[in-house]
Motif scaffolding. Structure first.
Motif, mmCIF file in Angstrom:
data_model
loop_
_atom_site.group_PDB
_atom_site.id
_atom_site.type_symbol
_atom_site.label_atom_id
_atom_site.label_comp_id
_atom_site.label_asym_id
_atom_site.label_seq_id
_atom_site.Cartn_x
_atom_site.Cartn_y
_atom_site.Cartn_z
ATOM 1 N N ASP A 1 6.276 3.515 -5.416
ATOM 2 C CA ASP A 1 7.147 3.405 -6.588
ATOM 3 C C ASP A 1 8.105 4.584 -6.679
ATOM 4 O O ASP A 1 9.266 4.418 -7.069
ATOM 5 C CB ASP A 1 6.296 3.320 -7.860
ATOM 6 N N ARG B 1 8.599 -3.685 -9.547
ATOM 7 C CA ARG B 1 7.993 -3.115 -10.744
ATOM 8 C C ARG B 1 8.839 -1.971 -11.299
ATOM 9 O O ARG B 1 9.155 -1.929 -12.496
ATOM 10 C CB ARG B 1 6.587 -2.616 -10.425
ATOM 11 N N ARG C 1 5.778 -7.012 -6.583
ATOM 12 C CA ARG C 1 5.246 -5.641 -6.644
ATOM 13 C C ARG C 1 6.360 -4.607 -6.446
ATOM 14 O O ARG C 1 6.398 -3.587 -7.140
ATOM 15 C CB ARG C 1 4.177 -5.474 -5.559
ATOM 16 N N ALA D 1 11.281 -1.655 -14.748
ATOM 17 C CA ALA D 1 11.071 -0.581 -15.724
ATOM 18 C C ALA D 1 12.390 0.133 -16.026
ATOM 19 O O ALA D 1 12.698 0.441 -17.182
ATOM 20 C CB ALA D 1 10.034 0.406 -15.198
#
Length: 406
Positions: free
Chosen positions: A9, A105, A102, A109
């Motif tokens: 991430d 994500r 995935r 955000a």
């Protein structure tokens, strides 16, 4: 700062934010520079101070930011996934079981944060800043911001005085070559010429200034007698400044209303129907522009992942065209809904659902269809066109080289 996030991430966050911030800066700079040139011309014509240009540009920043944020978000995510695809990192993520859901994500955000920022801009900050911009423009036109008398031109003051100045020095504190023509209610005319002069403020009357003249001549024409000629070493000429009307209250246009005002006016039975339609159209236009940002990550993935063994940048170009075209369709829908010809729900949310369906289909093709490509046919056509154009230029260059060799 982001150590609590998994390394994947954090990596995607860096890939998205760097181009996104760059697009923000470029888009905002282009918009500001284009407007700055026009404002400099406008202020120069009106004879106002240069500093007001930057105040007006600051008032326009929220409006430009509301346009640059969705575009920067889209291109930031698109370029990030394009890099992952062209370097085969995307295949590695898929091989270890990390799908698009995935990997998106962090982009979702970021989108949520920017949507909240855009809500604050379009519903609260932008309406007020736009009003202040209109106010400064009005005050500049009316002279309330200290517009100066243009050198070498006749300026009319209070409808009874014409003033011309040949030269101005020390930022207007020293004037040279002054000519003034003053008329009164009795038909008398004074023609005044002076070598030098200066404007002085008066403490007792802020609406009157004194033009102190040095070494000049006054010719008094009464209309019936021989004009009288007087010479002076110093003469104070009072000048009544033109009255500046107070600028209108905020709310002349629906785009100047903040969210509570739009809701109160748009759904009030006491307001005229035309005003209700305009307020509802403005509310739905702003809302649909913000909600569309939620689909930007899906559109970015659909257009950012090129076909295998391809490095085509068609998706980048097509993404800009689609977003700009959708924004123009929304503007047209707002105008039509404001006139009461079409219901705002149909005029603005109809195109939204059509565009959203297209984006979801394009994303589904890329994410869930093996070898699927949302713009595969366009990619093939674009690749063939690029090769043909390249061959044409190569032939022309070869002919030029052969002609030079002969």
């Amino acid at each position: 700062m982001l150590k609590f996030l998994p390394s994947i991430d954090r990596y995607i966050f860096r890939l998205v934010t760097v181009p996104m911030l760059a697009v923000f800066a470029i888009a905002a700079s282009l918009l500001v520079l284009d407007k700055m040139l026009r404002l400099f011309d406008f202020v120069a014509v009106e004879g106002g101070p240069v500093g007001v240009v930057f105040k007006m540009l600051i008032a326009l920043v929220p409006e430009y930011a509301s346009l640059a944020i969705p575009l920067g978000l889209l291109l930031g995510i698109l370029l990030a996934f394009r890099k992952l695809a062209t370097t085969s990192e995307l295949d590695v993520f898929h091989a270890v079981g990390l799908g698009y859901g995935r990997l998106l994500r962090v982009p979702f955000a970021i989108t949520a944060v920017l949507m909240m920022v855009n809500v604050a801009l379009v519903f609260f900050i932008q309406p007020v800043s736009r009003y202040y911009y209109e106010q400064m423009e009005y005050e500049l036109r009316s002279g309330a911001l200290g517009a100066s008398i243009k050198v070498g031109e006749f300026t009319t003051l209070a409808d009874r005085m014409a003033l011309r100045i040949e030269e101005s020095e020390d930022d207007g504190r020293r004037l040279k070559g002054i000519f003034a023509r003053v008329a009164n209610d009795r038909g008398q005319v004074l023609s005044i010429s002076a070598k030098e002069g200066a404007f002085l403020a008066t403490a007792d009357s802020p609406d009157t200034i004194i033009l102190r003249l040095t070494d000049g001549t006054i010719v008094q024409d009464t209309g019936s007698q021989t004009p009288r000629v007087l010479t002076f070493t110093r003469h104070d000429l009072p000048i009544d400044l033109p009255a500046v009307e107070e600028f209108r209250a905020r709310g002349d246009a629906e785009r100047e209303y903040i969210l509570p005002e739009l809701l109160r006016i748009g759904w009030s039975d006491e307001r005229p129907e035309a005003q209700r339609d305009a307020s509802q159209a403005s509310f739905n236009f702003r809302l649909v522009e913000v909600v569309m940002m939620a689909l930007m990550p899906l559109l970015a993935v659909a257009l950012g992942v090129p076909p295998k063994r391809s490095s085509s940048a068609l998706g980048v170009f097509l993404s800009i065209v689609m977003v700009v075209a959708y924004h123009k369709v929304n503007q047209y829908g707002e105008d039509v809904a404001a006139l009461g010809r079409v219901d705002p729900i149909l005029a603005l949310w109809g195109p939204f659902f059509l565009f959203a369906a297209l984006i979801v289909w394009m994303y589904w093709r890329v994410a869930y269809v093996p070898g699927g490509q949302a713009i595969g046919a366009l990619e093939i056509w674009f690749d063939k066109l690029a090769k043909r154009v390249g061959r044409v230029f190569r032939r022309r260059r070869l002919k030029i080289d052969l002609a030079a060799a002969e």
